[in-house]
Design a protein around this motif. Structure first.
Motif, mmCIF file in Angstrom:
data_model
loop_
_atom_site.group_PDB
_atom_site.id
_atom_site.type_symbol
_atom_site.label_atom_id
_atom_site.label_comp_id
_atom_site.label_asym_id
_atom_site.label_seq_id
_atom_site.Cartn_x
_atom_site.Cartn_y
_atom_site.Cartn_z
ATOM 1 N N VAL A 1 28.405 47.481 40.437
ATOM 2 C CA VAL A 1 29.084 46.314 40.861
ATOM 3 C C VAL A 1 28.654 44.972 40.112
ATOM 4 O O VAL A 1 27.365 44.711 40.164
ATOM 5 N N ALA A 2 29.482 44.531 39.242
ATOM 6 C CA ALA A 2 28.909 43.327 38.468
ATOM 7 C C ALA A 2 28.580 42.026 39.392
ATOM 8 O O ALA A 2 29.375 41.880 40.389
ATOM 9 N N CYS B 1 38.615 52.421 36.549
ATOM 10 C CA CYS B 1 39.332 51.098 36.235
ATOM 11 C C CYS B 1 40.718 51.113 35.731
ATOM 12 O O CYS B 1 40.891 52.250 35.015
ATOM 13 N N ALA B 2 41.505 50.432 36.326
ATOM 14 C CA ALA B 2 43.042 50.338 36.006
ATOM 15 C C ALA B 2 43.187 49.988 34.623
ATOM 16 O O ALA B 2 44.255 50.320 34.000
ATOM 17 N N ALA B 3 42.326 49.055 34.102
ATOM 18 C CA ALA B 3 42.542 48.326 32.849
ATOM 19 C C ALA B 3 41.923 49.230 31.627
ATOM 20 O O ALA B 3 42.188 49.245 30.626
ATOM 21 N N CYS B 4 40.506 49.801 31.705
ATOM 22 C CA CYS B 4 40.022 50.350 30.711
ATOM 23 C C CYS B 4 39.776 51.881 31.004
ATOM 24 O O CYS B 4 40.026 52.416 32.028
ATOM 25 N N ASP B 5 38.734 52.528 30.466
ATOM 26 C CA ASP B 5 38.473 53.835 30.482
ATOM 27 C C ASP B 5 37.357 54.092 31.316
ATOM 28 O O ASP B 5 36.767 55.063 31.692
ATOM 29 N N TYR B 6 36.771 52.903 32.101
ATOM 30 C CA TYR B 6 35.455 53.115 32.963
ATOM 31 C C TYR B 6 35.927 53.934 34.070
ATOM 32 O O TYR B 6 36.968 53.733 34.678
ATOM 33 N N ASP C 1 21.998 45.015 42.196
ATOM 34 C CA ASP C 1 23.131 45.660 42.661
ATOM 35 C C ASP C 1 22.875 46.809 43.438
ATOM 36 O O ASP C 1 22.430 47.989 42.901
ATOM 37 N N LEU C 2 22.960 46.556 44.824
ATOM 38 C CA LEU C 2 22.420 47.874 45.682
ATOM 39 C C LEU C 2 23.797 48.272 46.613
ATOM 40 O O LEU C 2 23.491 49.098 47.325
ATOM 41 N N ASP D 1 37.110 45.728 43.601
ATOM 42 C CA ASP D 1 36.033 45.099 42.859
ATOM 43 C C ASP D 1 36.280 44.902 41.325
ATOM 44 O O ASP D 1 37.171 45.780 40.925
ATOM 45 N N PRO D 2 35.717 44.028 40.810
ATOM 46 C CA PRO D 2 35.922 44.044 39.251
ATOM 47 C C PRO D 2 35.232 45.072 38.527
ATOM 48 O O PRO D 2 34.133 45.486 38.928
ATOM 49 N N CYS D 3 36.077 45.672 37.599
ATOM 50 C CA CYS D 3 35.307 46.586 36.628
ATOM 51 C C CYS D 3 33.943 45.964 35.982
ATOM 52 O O CYS D 3 34.151 45.086 35.168
ATOM 53 N N PRO D 4 33.198 46.728 35.975
ATOM 54 C CA PRO D 4 31.850 46.443 35.355
ATOM 55 C C PRO D 4 31.838 46.222 33.943
ATOM 56 O O PRO D 4 31.168 45.619 33.121
ATOM 57 N N LYS D 5 32.838 46.956 33.301
ATOM 58 C CA LYS D 5 33.154 46.721 31.770
ATOM 59 C C LYS D 5 33.858 46.016 31.154
ATOM 60 O O LYS D 5 33.661 45.316 30.376
ATOM 61 N N CYS D 6 34.903 45.820 31.999
ATOM 62 C CA CYS D 6 36.027 44.903 31.434
ATOM 63 C C CYS D 6 36.434 43.866 32.516
ATOM 64 O O CYS D 6 37.384 43.308 32.214
ATOM 65 N N GLY D 7 36.049 44.106 33.698
ATOM 66 C CA GLY D 7 36.439 42.905 34.477
ATOM 67 C C GLY D 7 37.746 43.230 35.370
ATOM 68 O O GLY D 7 38.300 42.589 36.308
#
Length: 572
Positions: free
Chosen positions: A238-239, A224-229, A385-386, A393-399
């Motif tokens: 995949v959210a 993730c570019a925004a958080c540490d995921y 989620d398969l 795609d959006p990060c499942p942790k922070c979007g």
RNA sequence: CGGGAUGUGGCGCAGCCUGGUAGCGCGCAUGGUUCGGGACCAUGAGGCCGUGGGUUCAAAUCCCACCAUCCCGACCA
């Protein structure tokens, strides 16, 4: 070390059977030689690097409280039979018989032996926690060994096993290893990420892989570019989209399913082109088969099934893409025409399907697809989620937005739970005198692979560019005129001084032309090159050149040892 | 295990199609000239042509089998 006395057979030409960079450079730089497929000799130059990696691992493992020991590499079958892995592990397990025709194997991993040791020696909670490790040769009879030390059959691995009294303790042990691994790879001077990972054959429920980032890496890592995921692609969640989260009736196109002829159009691309639709309007039906029988998975045309996710959902580790016969038996049509309507096997749909209506699917008959299909036209066991994540795609942790990287898996840590301790009866008595099962974790690092990964990450057109902590030598000292006594005497003196100062120096005292020495120095990748030649000596200087940056400088002869030490200090 | 390819001095390759004395570059050895980014000249050493069978007067070359290695695909440190 004097080059003239060292065993460093560099190669000008690349052996034809080496494909990846690290393999080629390790061969050319005289580090390794191949003996059989996936089996290598490690030459002195290679060993020096391996030892550097090992020592960093040792120091950090010891610091984390782990204890080194040494296990046998040949293991009796009985231990493996106790956990059922003698059969489960399959052909990768190299089996041998002794003269009494008793069964043994060459250890590919050592959970059983460590657990066996611990169950015999550990009685009380007072003896826990315990973390034992070894650095040892393993053998896995890989289907397809390749890439030199990157994926050999014989390889050296650090493996550690933790033993705790309860889950909380096991989590602490796991965390301690996570930190130790982070320290190890940072100290190696590598760019890496710890990513969430699948637990695979080892089993367990919590797992991280340590990935050295390199464009040539085999693994795809989602970050993730925004958080540490960060996660292995096979794990990347995949959210579900917002539309999906809102309840309400499933969308309906109001159309009735209608079969259309699609002669010979099997792939998503062909069908879309033929029918004039986009992949987003098509649903792929993928048939998978495992020990629990076949299942079908539905994903949007532009998505890919993530079989790890399906396995977890269906709880069948053996699930694999079905062969053509199975597909034919399940769908009544050749591969390429499977669809959900009328299928008799359990259907699972990716979350993205929940928003679709009036889509195209296979028609379960040769050369037939069906259009205008809605969710109401068939019955799905579950939405989940398969699919594989895709870039953006959006990060499942922070979007935030997910980006993809390539990595080389050099370390893997697992929380094992009681899988092995239970099967082998590794128990202890707690404070209340109650018998309890030991909680375990296991933690591996590929030593040779770490060295190879370092090369994949650090090389240029001329050769290896070692990060200083892994470099076989810290300095290479070139004597350009070994025959001319005045100049060579200066080099000799510098060699003495540097060595006496505790530096690791390769002294190129060979009777070779300068070009040969320069090229060899570049090839083997020693971080700092110090050149002593007629020109410089006349002016009382030696020439420094940093391998990584190409930066050159001239250093007065009497300052050379200090300047080298300074360089080393700065780099480590 | 499928699919593709390759096995010829230490390394990289040619020769094979169209059978007839095994070649080139690098490396190695010796001598000489050179000497700041893989020098030059001369001389020389080194090859069961992957293995086994077959065809042929004759096989590196044609045929068959096997072996080995590499590359592409299925969850591995």
């Amino acid at each position: 070390m004097r080059y003239s006395r060292f065993f460093l057979p560099t190669l000008r030409e690349v052996p034809a059977d080496a494909e990846v960079i690290s393999h080629r450079l390790m061969l050319r730089a005289g580090m390794i030689r191949r003996v059989a497929a996936g089996i290598y000799e490690v030459l002195p130059m290679g060993l020096r690097v391996i030892r550097k990696v090992e020592n960093i691992i040792r120091e950090e493992m010891d610091r984390a409280g782990a204890l080194e020991l040494f296990m046998p590499s040949i293991l009796p079958a009985e231990l493996w039979q106790e956990t059922g892995r003698w059969d489960f592990y399959g052909k990768e397990l190299l089996r041998v018989r002794d003269r009494h025709s008793r069964d043994f194997c060459y250890g590919p991993t050592h959970e059983e032996v460590f657990t066996d040791l611990v169950r015999r020696e550990i009685r009380s909670y007072r003896q826990l926690p315990l973390n034992l490790y070894q650095i040892q040769t393993k053998f896995r009879d890989e289907i397809r060994p390749r890439f030199g030390l990157m994926r050999g059959r014989e390889f050296t691995m650090k493996d550690a096993y933790s033993f705790d009294r309860d889950l909380a303790g096991a989590e602490r042990s796991y965390q301690a290893m996570h930190e130790a691994y982070t320290a190890i790879f940072a100290r190696c001077g590598l760019r890496f990420r710890a990513v969430e990972a699948d637990t695979g054959k080892i089993g367990g429920s919590l797992s991280h892989e340590f990935m050295v980032l390199a464009d040539t890496g085999e693994d795809r890592v989602v970050s993730c570019a925004a958080c540490d995921y960060a996660a292995n692609l096979e794990m990347a969640a995949v959210a579900p989209s917002e539309a999906r989260q809102g309840s309400g009736p499933p969308p309906d196109s109001g159309l009735d399913p209608e079969d259309v002829q699609t002669p010979g159009k099997k792939t998503v691309q062909e069908v879309c082109q033929f029918l004039g639709i986009t992949p987003q309007e098509l649903v792929k039906t993928i048939v998978l088969k495992g020990e629990k029988g076949p299942v079908a998975v539905l994903v949007r045309g532009d998505h890919e099934v993530n079989s790890v996710k399906v396995r977890r959902l269906v709880d069948d580790e053996t699930l694999e893409l079905a062969d053509a016969e199975t597909v034919a038996a399940v769908t009544g049509a050749p591969v390429g025409f499977a669809g959900p309507v009328g299928l008799k096997v359990p259907l699972y749909a990716d979350n993205a399907l929940a928003e679709m209506a009036g889509f195209v699917t296979g028609g379960n008959a040769d050369d037939v697809h069906t259009r205008g299909v809605d969710l109401a036209d068939f019955r799905v066991e579950a939405f989940a989620d398969l699919r594989e994540a895709v870039e953006g795609d959006p990060c499942p942790k922070c979007g935030g937005i997910l980006t993809f990287l390539r990595g080389i898996e050099v370390g893997h840590i697992f929380y094992l739970g009681t899988k092995y301790s239970e099967a082998m009866g590794a128990r202890f008595l707690d404070e209340s005198g109650a018998e309890r099962i030991i909680e375990m974790g296991c933690y591996g690092i590929g030593v040779g692979r770490t060295a190879a990964a370092a090369i994949e990450q650090n090389h240029d057109g001329k050769g290896i560019v070692w990060p200083l902590p892994l470099a076989p030598f810290q300095v290479v000292l070139l004597s350009l005129d070994p025959g001319k006594t005045e100049v060579h005497a200066v080099a000799e003196r510098l060699y003495e001084e540097l060595t006496a100062g505790g530096l690791e120096v390769l002294f190129d005292d060979r009777e070779e032309r300068p070009g040969v020495k320069f090229n060899d120095a570049d090839l083997v990748g020693i971080p700092l090159r110090v050149t002593v030649g007629g020109r410089g000596v006349k002016e009382g200087v030696a020439e420094f050149k940093e391998r990584a940056t190409g930066e050159e400088s001239r250093v007065p002869l009497d300052r050379v040892p200090d300047a080298v030490r300074e360089f080393v200090r700065r780099q480590s």
